[in-house]
Design a protein around this motif. Structure first.
Motif, short mmCIF file in Angstrom:
data_model
loop_
_atom_site.label_atom_id
_atom_site.label_comp_id
_atom_site.label_asym_id
_atom_site.label_seq_id
_atom_site.Cartn_x
_atom_site.Cartn_y
_atom_site.Cartn_z
N GLU A 265 0.83 -1.14 -0.02
CA GLU A 265 -0.07 0.00 0.12
C GLU A 265 0.95 1.10 -0.03
O GLU A 265 1.99 1.16 0.51
N LEU B 20 -4.01 7.28 -10.52
CA LEU B 20 -4.62 6.77 -9.59
C LEU B 20 -6.10 6.97 -9.25
O LEU B 20 -6.92 6.34 -8.85
N ALA B 21 -6.35 8.41 -9.61
CA ALA B 21 -7.98 8.62 -9.67
C ALA B 21 -8.80 7.53 -10.74
O ALA B 21 -9.69 7.17 -10.23
N GLU C 67 -8.69 4.13 -9.42
CA GLU C 67 -9.90 4.03 -8.46
C GLU C 67 -11.23 4.14 -8.97
O GLU C 67 -12.00 3.32 -8.43
N ASN C 68 -11.51 4.90 -9.90
CA ASN C 68 -12.88 4.96 -10.56
C ASN C 68 -13.01 3.78 -11.18
O ASN C 68 -14.26 3.19 -11.52
N VAL D 296 -8.17 0.09 -7.55
CA VAL D 296 -7.38 0.47 -6.34
C VAL D 296 -8.65 0.99 -5.48
O VAL D 296 -9.67 1.44 -5.95
N THR D 297 -8.24 0.88 -4.36
CA THR D 297 -9.00 1.57 -3.24
C THR D 297 -8.13 2.45 -2.49
O THR D 297 -7.13 2.47 -2.44
N SER D 298 -8.73 3.33 -1.86
CA SER D 298 -8.00 4.43 -1.06
C SER D 298 -8.81 4.66 0.44
O SER D 298 -9.93 4.39 0.36
N ARG D 299 -8.03 4.98 1.44
CA ARG D 299 -8.44 5.15 2.65
C ARG D 299 -7.77 6.55 3.11
O ARG D 299 -6.59 6.85 2.68
N LYS E 113 -3.74 10.06 1.74
CA LYS E 113 -4.78 9.09 1.28
C LYS E 113 -3.67 7.79 0.84
O LYS E 113 -2.81 8.24 -0.08
N TYR F 226 -3.50 4.22 -0.91
CA TYR F 226 -4.10 3.51 -2.04
C TYR F 226 -3.53 1.93 -1.73
O TYR F 226 -2.59 1.73 -1.34
N THR G 142 -6.81 -3.73 -5.66
CA THR G 142 -7.83 -4.92 -5.36
C THR G 142 -7.65 -6.00 -6.26
O THR G 142 -6.51 -6.13 -6.94
#
Length: 190
Positions: free
Chosen positions: A15, A45-46, A49-50, A54-57, A68, A70, A73
């Motif tokens: 990550e 990255l955006a 994610e769309n 990938v996911t983000s927190r 943020k 990443y 998935t």
């Protein structure tokens, strides 16, 4: 390969924040693959994610701005493997030093010698960095790093050949440069 694939490759292993990905692309293991700027990493990255790759927190930090983080998935892992099946673009090699060397005959020998010595020192640092990475991989017992070792060996060999060529032929490059002309006072004295 593109920035998207590079981001997936880094996230495949760990990550990371966008800043950490950029740092790995400039100073870390990713620096030897393709060039990636902040201006290309964050949009990639955006988009990843769309697409659900990938996911983000958001991770809050005491006394610092939140960052943020990443993570890849399963769909991202699959997409990364699919990318690896695509034909590769030719390797790109750019060297400001080679441009300098091409026109060394226009310069004074002293500056050519100085730049050649600087290039040798830079190659020595890069070789030392790769050897350090090899040592770090060898000391880790958790994972099999055979392919990482292979890639590091390939990179080391390329750098060592470049260093040997420069070291062996540096005097010819310096000799191709202009020799400093005597100053007007020196000519009159002769």
């Amino acid at each position: 390969m593109n920035v998207r694939t590079l981001c997936l490759s880094i996230l495949y292993c760990q990550e990371a924040s966008g800043y950490e990905i950029r740092k790995l692309c400039t100073e870390g293991e990713g620096a030897y693959f393709i060039e990636a700027s902040f201006g290309s990493i964050y949009p990639a990255l955006a988009k990843l994610e769309n697409e659900g790759l990938v996911t983000s927190r958001v991770e809050h930090q005491a006394g610092k701005p939140s960052k943020k983080i990443y993570a890849i998935t399963e769909a991202g892992r699959s997409a990364f493997c699919d990318e690896l099946h695509e034909p590769l673009a030719p390797d790109v090699f750019r060297s400001p030093f080679l441009l300098f060397a091409r026109f060394a005959h226009l310069l004074d020998a002293q500056i050519v010698q100085t730049r050649a010595e600087e290039q040798l020192a830079q190659l020595d640092r890069k070789i030392a960095d790769l050897r350090r990475l090899q040592d770090e991989l060898c000391s880790g017992e958790d994972e099999d790093h055979g392919n990482d070792q292979w890639v590091l060996g390939y990179g080391l060999n390329c750098l060592e050949v470049a260093r040997e060529h420069l070291h062996t032929h540096m005097n010819a490059l310096i000799a191709s440069a202009r020799q400093e002309e005597p100053h007007a006072g020196q000519q009159a004295a002769e």
